[in-house]
Design an enzyme around this catalytic site. Structure first.
Site, PDB file in Angstrom:
ATOM      1  CE  LYS A 165      73.973  51.157  34.804  1.00  0.00           C
ATOM      2  NZ  LYS A 165      73.263  49.646  35.937  1.00  0.00           N
TER       3      LYS A 165
ATOM      4  CB  THR B 281      77.001  47.286  35.879  1.00  0.00           C
ATOM      5  OG1 THR B 281      76.130  46.911  36.276  1.00  0.00           O
ATOM      6  CG2 THR B 281      77.107  46.540  35.023  1.00  0.00           C
TER       7      THR B 281
ATOM      8  CE  LYS C 202      73.555  40.450  43.411  1.00  0.00           C
ATOM      9  NZ  LYS C 202      74.361  41.124  42.370  1.00  0.00           N
TER      10      LYS C 202
ATOM     11  CE  LYS D 270      74.767  45.772  45.315  1.00  0.00           C
ATOM     12  NZ  LYS D 270      75.542  45.559  43.879  1.00  0.00           N
ATOM     13  NE  ARG D 271      66.160  40.613  41.474  1.00  0.00           N
ATOM     14  CZ  ARG D 271      65.470  39.646  40.496  1.00  0.00           C
ATOM     15  NH1 ARG D 271      65.052  40.348  39.551  1.00  0.00           N
ATOM     16  NH2 ARG D 271      64.834  39.109  40.669  1.00  0.00           N
TER      17      ARG D 271
ATOM     18  CG  HIS E 151      76.132  37.395  32.919  1.00  0.00           C
ATOM     19  ND1 HIS E 151      76.610  39.472  32.214  1.00  0.00           N
ATOM     20  CD2 HIS E 151      76.382  37.517  30.736  1.00  0.00           C
ATOM     21  CE1 HIS E 151      77.180  39.622  30.891  1.00  0.00           C
ATOM     22  NE2 HIS E 151      76.870  38.059  30.607  1.00  0.00           N
TER      23      HIS E 151
HETATM   24  C1  26W Z   1      69.214  30.405  35.744  1.00  0.00           C
HETATM   25  C2  26W Z   1      68.285  31.910  35.211  1.00  0.00           C
HETATM   26  C3  26W Z   1      69.785  32.858  35.487  1.00  0.00           C
HETATM   27  C4  26W Z   1      69.133  34.258  35.181  1.00  0.00           C
HETATM   28  C5  26W Z   1      69.814  35.115  35.388  1.00  0.00           C
HETATM   29  C6  26W Z   1      70.770  32.804  35.846  1.00  0.00           C
HETATM   30  C7  26W Z   1      71.248  33.707  35.707  1.00  0.00           C
HETATM   31  C8  26W Z   1      71.434  34.654  35.434  1.00  0.00           C
HETATM   32  C9  26W Z   1      71.901  35.955  35.668  1.00  0.00           C
HETATM   33  C10 26W Z   1      73.656  35.568  34.935  1.00  0.00           C
HETATM   34  C11 26W Z   1      72.442  36.503  36.584  1.00  0.00           C
HETATM   35  C12 26W Z   1      73.191  38.642  36.443  1.00  0.00           C
HETATM   36  O1  26W Z   1      72.541  39.353  35.897  1.00  0.00           O
HETATM   37  N1  26W Z   1      74.303  38.373  36.145  1.00  0.00           N
HETATM   38  C13 26W Z   1      74.631  39.801  36.298  1.00  0.00           C
HETATM   39  O2  26W Z   1      75.542  39.918  35.206  1.00  0.00           O
HETATM   40  C14 26W Z   1      75.943  41.590  35.471  1.00  0.00           C
HETATM   41  C15 26W Z   1      76.121  42.108  33.876  1.00  0.00           C
HETATM   42  O3  26W Z   1      77.957  41.109  33.844  1.00  0.00           O
HETATM   43  C16 26W Z   1      77.360  41.386  36.083  1.00  0.00           C
HETATM   44  O4  26W Z   1      77.403  42.714  36.428  1.00  0.00           O
HETATM   45  C17 26W Z   1      76.828  41.174  37.790  1.00  0.00           C
HETATM   46  O5  26W Z   1      77.919  40.955  38.678  1.00  0.00           O
HETATM   47  C18 26W Z   1      76.204  39.902  37.546  1.00  0.00           C
HETATM   48  O6  26W Z   1      75.472  39.686  38.933  1.00  0.00           O
END
Ligand code: 26W
Length: 802
Positions: free
Chosen positions: A646, A642, A540, A534-535, A346
């Site tokens: 929406k 995503t 971003k 968004k976060r 992701h």
């Molecule tokens: C190590 C901590 C950590 C926690 C969460 C690392 C990485 C994450 C996720 C990968 C972050 C995340 O939510 N990524 C998002 O995933 C979405 C679903 O696929 C994408 O639409 C977003 O672009 C992406 O930032």
């Protein structure tokens, strides 16, 4: 129970009074929610049992979606919708003078996720059930979900979230299915004839107790499960200090880590990861064993998907079971494991790629570590065969290197499929980030562009629009969202376009009311609702948005004739509690909001609203009311996005970079219906590789930029609480890593075009319609259909029991 308004009403009343021992008039919205919830759950259980019987009888291949996050939001409204009983309930309640919406608001969000990744998992569960596919989620039942956000003097303050305070009507605790998970201790080897065996001794065990939540399919009598594991002390702890042991065990499912992208490397997090994986794999194997007798066929009946690397220990854990418990040979076990497991990436941000120091990993999970070591050794030997002498390549690809375990490498090596979440993202994985692995095993790599469930995000969130679409093209699109393209027939139908605009207007009125309630700010209903939710992350670029607002402000102050098209800029974003820079940006947005909203000359044209505590339930109110969707990440950085989908599905027009799934949105609707600006991913990556970007040049040569950036430190937006030097420095001293200044002018120009185009009501409404019409592709039903066919090889089982 829900067969007629009458029977619903009488059962509801009786249950309400018997549960709470008070008269109907005295019951609260919370009481009413609890009772309605219980009734719905009871109703669901009948289908739940039937679905399980069907799966058992047909021995259908099943996918288990392992995820450290599931961001479900509220469930009542969604369950009513999918069960097809919203109308009965609504009517019954109305006769009792109760508004269903108010009851829905009594439910707290299940906020067991940070953002995109967790919400995607929730949309996927909805699609699996709605497509009648055998697929269940496995996660952690955190006692506290993502923190509640408050602003105090414009600063973010985090409060512990308490979603279980009133209990959870949707869950069923299953203590008989609890499993013991071992940590620490040591591994003893011994011989059993020829075979070398392993025993984990002196382990400290934690009990994993499952809580199942029903996942209801859309009007199809299918109910899958989301199994959430809760950590409890084992009945017989060998510990002397029982209190201490209890505290330490319960800590494992106490709280969701509020960090996305920054890997903190905390032991507790690794404990959570193994806890999830060990409990899930044990229960998967147990359920497989009930229906099948040959463990060698596991991959024919079971598919285990790991959502990012957080559950990657499923690979060595499955190996452990096959080796130590089932007593298979290594090659055999490895073949079954890799055929069973698949992995989604992701993010390409290196800070987010999980790496665990051996010093933490090895003592906590001694047997698992041994297995990872052997996987690594065998893998490196294979590499040596193919790339003899190429030490550098092998070192770069190794799973264990420099005293660290690289979780992404383990995930790629131990699974049969690796996918990215949008076309561009997958290309970047193949040709940059994971290129060496792609060269080695190109056939593993594939793309699955993300999607969202149109049931929650359109039908549930935007009932007026849903009604209009039905009037326009019927309701085939409800089961086949790609049929929304039928709306294209109506793109020149003026009446339809006006009605579409009127619905947007109504939704804006509703959101304006919410804004007034929560912030006290009155917004102009005729203004453009320009939204970024968004976060909060540097990449971003909420900063680009706010700098542009400051630019509009400056320009209005200096030129009395400059009147931009009125805009309401709406933000929603949580920052990770330890992410200093992101928190500065929050303070900046709030400071700019104060400045702009209180300036007599400006506030009739521009308003800035930062809504607290952005979450799923608030999102459901925001998307339907948006005119403009801000998707302005530095190209190449946003894996997919995503939220972009929406917004699109609710008729907002995207203002975005060619990043993530924006690229695919652009391809489907064409340049007249989206506002694209800024550097392309190729260009960004070239700058990173070869240099050549000097942010100060943009500062020196563009007066607009200079004034805005200077404003961060010269008192215009600084106040007694804080200046914004760290932001200023990031732009000028650290050469603006995310190309905010570089993209500023093309962003401002795109915003200007939006201002001009918006005043043409029909033309704008047409863009909006074209967006909706082409959003069906981004339904998670399409995405899940692709996973099911290409990766999991699962299909809808025959309905044997009518
Ligand atoms: C190590 C901590 C950590 C926690 C969460 C690392 C990485 C994450 C996720 C990968 C972050 C995340 O939510 N990524 C998002 O995933 C979405 C679903 O696929 C994408 O639409 C977003 O672009 C992406 O930032």
């Amino acid at each position: 129970m829900f067969s007629s308004v009458q029977s619903f009403k009488s059962i509801f009343l009786k249950k309400l009074e018997s549960t709470y021992g008070k008269s109907f008039e005295e019951t609260t919205k919370q009481d009413q929610y609890q009772v309605l919830g219980q009734m719905v759950r009871e109703y669901i259980s009948e289908y739940w049992i039937l679905t399980n019987e069907k799966y058992r009888f047909t021995k259908a291949k099943t996918v288990y979606y392992l995820s450290i996050e599931f961001l479900l939001g509220r469930l009542l409204g969604n369950n009513l919708l999918n069960l097809g009983i919203t109308d009965v309930v609504k009517k019954g309640l109305k006769e009792l003078n109760i508004n269903l919406d108010e009851i829905e608001e009594a439910e707290s969000d299940a906020g067991l996720g940070n953002g995109g990744l967790g919400r995607l998992a929730a949309c996927f569960l909805d699609s699996l059930a709605s497509l009648e596919l055998p697929g269940h989620g496995c996660g952690i039942r955190y006692k506290h979900g993502l923190f509640e956000q408050k602003f105090v003097d414009g600063f973010q303050v985090e409060l512990p979230e308490q979603w279980l305070r009133q209990g959870n009507v949707w869950e069923v605790r299953k203590p008989d299915l609890a499993v013991e998970i071992p940590f620490w201790g040591r591994v003893q080897t011994y011989h059993d004839g020829e075979r070398l065996c392993f025993q984990h001794l002196e382990a400290e065990t934690i009990m994993a107790v499952p809580y199942d939540m029903p996942i209801v399919g859309y009007r199809n009598k299918t109910v899958n499960a989301l199994r959430l594991w809760s950590a409890e002390p084992s009945p017989l702890p060998y510990h002397k200090d029982v209190m201490q042991y209890k505290k330490e065990t319960e800590a494992v499912s106490e709280i969701l880590y509020p960090d996305d992208t920054h890997d903190e490397g905390k032991i507790l997090r690794l404990k959570q990861q193994y806890f999830l994986v060990a409990a899930s794999v044990r229960s998967i194997i147990r359920s497989y064993r009930k229906k099948n007798n040959n463990i060698r066929d596991l991959h024919e009946k079971v598919s285990i998907h790991i959502n990012d690397t957080h559950p990657v220990l499923a690979i060595p854990e499955l190996m452990r079971i096959l080796l130590d418990e089932e007593r298979l040979g290594w090659e055999e076990a490895w073949e079954i494991t890799t055929k069973t497991i698949s992995y989604t990436n992701h993010t390409t941000m290196s800070e987010a790629l999980e790496k665990w120091p051996i010093r933490i990993f090895k003592p906590l999970l001694p047997r698992i570590y041994m297995i990872v070591e052997e996987i690594n050794e065998r893998f490196c030997r294979e590499l040596w065969k193919k790339y003899e002498g190429d030490w550098k390549r092998i070192e770069e690809m190794a799973i264990i290197a420099h005293d660290q375990v690289k979780m992404a490498h383990l995930a790629i090596v131990g699974s049969h499929s690796v996918n990215g979440v949008a076309y561009l993202h997958t290309e970047i994985l193949k040709h940059r980030e994971m290129n060496l692995f792609y060269q080695y095993e190109p056939e593993k790599f594939n793309n699955k562009t993300n999607g969202i469930t149109h049931r929650r995000w359109l039908i549930k969130a935007n009932p007026e629009l849903t009604k209009l679409i039905k009037e326009g093209i019927g309701d085939k699109w409800i089961r086949q969202p790609e049929q929304l393209t039928e709306l294209m027939r109506l793109k020149d139908d003026e009446q339809f376009l006006i009605r579409l605009k009127d619905i947007k207007q109504k939704n804006k009125e509703k959101l304006a009311l919410r804004i007034l309630q929560q912030t006290g700010t009155k917004v102009d209903l005729a203004s453009i609702f320009d939204v970024q939710v968004k976060r909060l992350h540097a990449y971003k670029r909420q900063l680009l948005n706010v700098l542009h607002i400051l630019y509009l402000f400056n320009r209005m102050k200096e030129d009395r004739n400059f009147k931009p098209y009125p805009r309401t800029f709406i933000f929603g974003a949580k920052a990770s509690p330890g992410y200093y820079y992101a928190k500065k940006i929050i303070k900046l947005i709030n400071t700019v909001a104060d400045l702009v909203n209180n300036d007599k000359e400006v506030c009739d044209y521009i308003k800035v609203v930062f809504l607290e505590n952005y979450r799923v339930s608030l999102a459901e109110e925001i998307f339907p009311a948006a005119d403009v969707s801000e998707q302005i990440s530095t190209a190449s950085k946003e894996a997919s996005g995503t939220g972009n989908m929406k917004f699109m599905m609710n008729g907002a027009v995207t203002l975005g970079t060619m990043d993530g799934a924006n690229v695919e949105i652009f391809e489907r609707i064409g340049s007249e219906n989206i506002y694209i600006f800024g550097l392309r991913a190729e260009e960004v990556m070239n700058y990173y590789q070869n240099g050549g970007y000097h942010s100060r040049e943009y500062y020196h040569y563009d007066r607009r930029i200079r004034e805005v950036v200077d404003g961060l430190v010269n008192g215009i937006v600084s106040d007694s609480y804080g200046h914004f030097e760290p932001i200023y420095d990031s732009l000028l001293m650290q050469n603006d890593q995310y190309f905010v200044l570089k993209d500023f002018s093309s962003y401002a120009e795109a915003q200007e075009r939006i201002g001009m185009d918006f005043s043409n009501v029909l033309e704008w409404s047409k863009k909006s319609l074209i967006n909706i019409a082409n959003s069906g592709y981004f339904s998670s039903d399409r995405t899940i259909g692709e996973y099911a066919k290409d990766i999991w090889k699962i299909s809808t089982p025959q309905n044997v029991l009518q």
